[in-house]
Design a protein around this motif. Structure first.
Motif, PDB file in Angstrom:
ATOM      1  N   LEU A   1     -26.056  -1.164 -43.043  1.00  0.00           N
ATOM      2  CA  LEU A   1     -26.339  -0.126 -44.031  1.00  0.00           C
ATOM      3  C   LEU A   1     -25.132   0.126 -44.921  1.00  0.00           C
ATOM      4  O   LEU A   1     -25.282   0.410 -46.122  1.00  0.00           O
ATOM      5  N   PHE A   2     -23.933   0.034 -44.340  1.00  0.00           N
ATOM      6  CA  PHE A   2     -22.726   0.199 -45.157  1.00  0.00           C
ATOM      7  C   PHE A   2     -22.651  -0.896 -46.216  1.00  0.00           C
ATOM      8  O   PHE A   2     -22.312  -0.638 -47.378  1.00  0.00           O
ATOM      9  N   TYR A   3     -23.012  -2.119 -45.826  1.00  0.00           N
ATOM     10  CA  TYR A   3     -23.001  -3.224 -46.779  1.00  0.00           C
ATOM     11  C   TYR A   3     -24.105  -3.058 -47.825  1.00  0.00           C
ATOM     12  O   TYR A   3     -23.884  -3.278 -49.028  1.00  0.00           O
ATOM     13  N   LEU A   4     -25.295  -2.642 -47.387  1.00  0.00           N
ATOM     14  CA  LEU A   4     -26.423  -2.526 -48.306  1.00  0.00           C
ATOM     15  C   LEU A   4     -26.305  -1.327 -49.237  1.00  0.00           C
ATOM     16  O   LEU A   4     -26.703  -1.398 -50.410  1.00  0.00           O
ATOM     17  N   LEU A   5     -25.772  -0.220 -48.711  1.00  0.00           N
ATOM     18  CA  LEU A   5     -25.808   1.034 -49.461  1.00  0.00           C
ATOM     19  C   LEU A   5     -24.495   1.385 -50.144  1.00  0.00           C
ATOM     20  O   LEU A   5     -24.422   2.411 -50.819  1.00  0.00           O
TER      21      LEU A   5
END
Length: 218
Positions: free
Chosen positions: A161-165
């Protein structure tokens, strides 16, 4: 036979919810054990005051509908402009948080890669919870329990999620910051500041710092 078949989906659904419930119960238990009651009460009270719905301004108040000179720019008076910024950031902070949330969700929905990534992550959670039985999954000489699988998947999900968001956060945060700064600079809500001071002097202060008839939930 029919009774056993009908009960199987219910049992599976209950098993799906147990890993997450176990983790949440464990976190809650550690929080109650390691944090003293006074600190917990202080944090709970601060959270309730910060997210008090009485501090959420109505649509008409936020945009100054029906007010005279609701929008103006004090170009020649930095002191007045600074005071306006300070007051508006405190007065409209919940509305500004909603602006950020709307932009954030809109950015996620309109980003195909991010949306697909979130959906795939949700499917992985579902599959893992279905695949691992309550007594654990045997892998060679080791047994992977539902609790350990949930903890590992939580860590992996946080990284994904850190990478996506990350770009979504910066894009939504940058857009929201610009809109908030623009609104806080141009919106002249000094009338509410004066009313708040008068109410405080009279001792008839509502939870929002304004007369109740002027606080309307969006």
């Amino acid at each position: 036979m029919n009774t056993t078949t009908a009960d199987t989906p219910n049992a599976a659904q209950q098993g799906d919810s147990k890993p997450m419930a176990t983790v949440m119960d464990s976190v809650k238990e550690k929080w109650n054990t390691n944090v003293d009651k006074d600190t917990r009460d202080y944090i709970d009270n601060a959270r309730q005051q910060f997210f008090n719905k009485e501090n959420l301004r109505s649509f008409s108040v936020f945009f100054g509908i029906g007010e005279e000179n609701a929008w103006s720019l004090e170009c020649c008076s930095p002191a007045v402009l600074l005071g306006r910024l300070q007051h508006n950031l405190k007065f409209f902070y919940l509305n500004y948080m909603i602006v950020f949330a709307i932009l954030f969700v809109s950015t996620v929905v309109t980003s195909f890669k991010t949306l697909i990534g979130v959906i795939v992550l949700a499917v992985v959670w579902f599959i893992v919870n279905i695949a691992i039985p309550q007594d654990g999954l045997k892998m060679g000489g080791c047994v992977l329990s539902q609790k350990n699988a949930t903890i590992a998947l939580t860590i992996i999900s946080a990284i994904v999620l850190f990478y996506l968001l990350s770009h979504v956060f910066w894009l939504a945060g940058g857009s929201a910051s610009f809109l908030v700064l623009l609104h806080a600079s141009l919106r002249d809500a000094s009338i509410y500041q004066h009313q708040q001071e008068q109410v405080e002097m009279s001792g008839n202060l509502s939870p929002s710092g304004l007369p109740k008839e002027q606080v309307v939930i969006m």
